[in-house]
Design an enzyme around this catalytic site. Structure first.
Site, PDB file in Angstrom:
ATOM      1  NE  ARG A  58     -15.778 -16.273 -10.060  1.00 58.98           N
ATOM      2  CZ  ARG A  58     -14.764 -16.652 -10.067  1.00 58.98           C
ATOM      3  NH1 ARG A  58     -14.451 -17.944 -10.594  1.00 58.98           N
ATOM      4  NH2 ARG A  58     -13.592 -15.903 -10.282  1.00 58.98           N
ATOM      5  CD  GLU A  95      -4.794 -18.070 -12.319  1.00 62.10           C
ATOM      6  OE1 GLU A  95      -5.736 -18.314 -12.037  1.00 62.10           O
ATOM      7  OE2 GLU A  95      -4.080 -18.677 -13.378  1.00 62.10           O
TER       8      GLU A  95
END
Ligand SMILES: O=P(O)(O)OC[C@H]1O[C@H](OP(=O)(O)OP(=O)(O)O)[C@H](O)[C@@H]1O
Ligand SMILES: Nc1ncnc2[nH]cnc12
Length: 170
Positions: A58, A95
């Site tokens: 991304r 994460e």
């Protein structure tokens, strides 16, 4: 311009307990896409940039757009095993997982002024690994530029030695 209207929260993706920031509505809208690019460019100000580094995948969207506007080259950092030539590799955690990131060894020249761009700064594991890769190749990280920063995960602390600028904070 309220860019946050174009960012969608998706619960429990890609894992239980993660609230995923989905930027595809923002990419999908021609006017907002252009305005977001300009706003990210504004964060860079007048600094001279030789290379814009984007993180798979991304990070690629806006990193390439920024590179054309800054008249800089674009450098992809990819996940393990995707780049075809000689690579420098670094393990990292993020994460919701861990892997290794790679960069072509000839992508950054000594003294290159480098802008890093990614869509999200979460725990900072990805960005820290990329900064280290660039410095190991002799580049200077001039700015770490993000569309979204998840303040509650304190990713900024992992890259405290760099200029960090994010367009949107949560
Ligand atoms: O600050 P961190 O905790 O390291 O997380 C941030 C990274 O996580 C996401 O990438 P992801 O690995 O999901 O890859 P993708 O862009 O290919 O979806 C995002 O695009 C950042 O690169
Ligand atoms: N919550 C999140 N949403 C989107 N991308 C991410 N990368 C790391 N954490 C993320």
């Amino acid at each position: 311009m309220n860019f946050k209207e174009y960012i969608r929260d998706v619960q429990d993706f890609p894992k239980q307990g993660i609230v995923f920031k989905d930027i595809t509505p923002l990419l999908n809208n021609a006017e907002i896409l252009e305005k977001t690019t300009d706003a990210l460019l504004n964060l860079v100000k007048e600094q001279k940039i030789d290379k814009v580094v984007g993180m798979e995948s991304r990070g690629f969207f806006f990193a390439t757009l920024l590179a054309t506007k800054l008249k800089a080259g674009f450098v992809p950092v990819r996940k393990k095993g995707k780049l075809p030539f000689n690579v420098l590799s670094k393990p990292y955690s993020l994460e919701y997982g861990e892997d290794a990131l790679e960069i072509h060894t000839d992508a950054i020249k000594k003294g290159d002024k480098v802008l890093i761009h990614d869509d999200v700064l979460a725990t900072g594991g990805t960005a820290k690994a990329v900064c280290e890769l660039i410095e190991e190749l002799g580049g200077e990280v001039v700015q770490c530029n993000f569309l979204i920063e998840l303040d509650f995960l304190n990713g900024k602390d992992k890259i405290a030695n760099y200029n960090v600028d994010s367009l949107l904070h949560y």
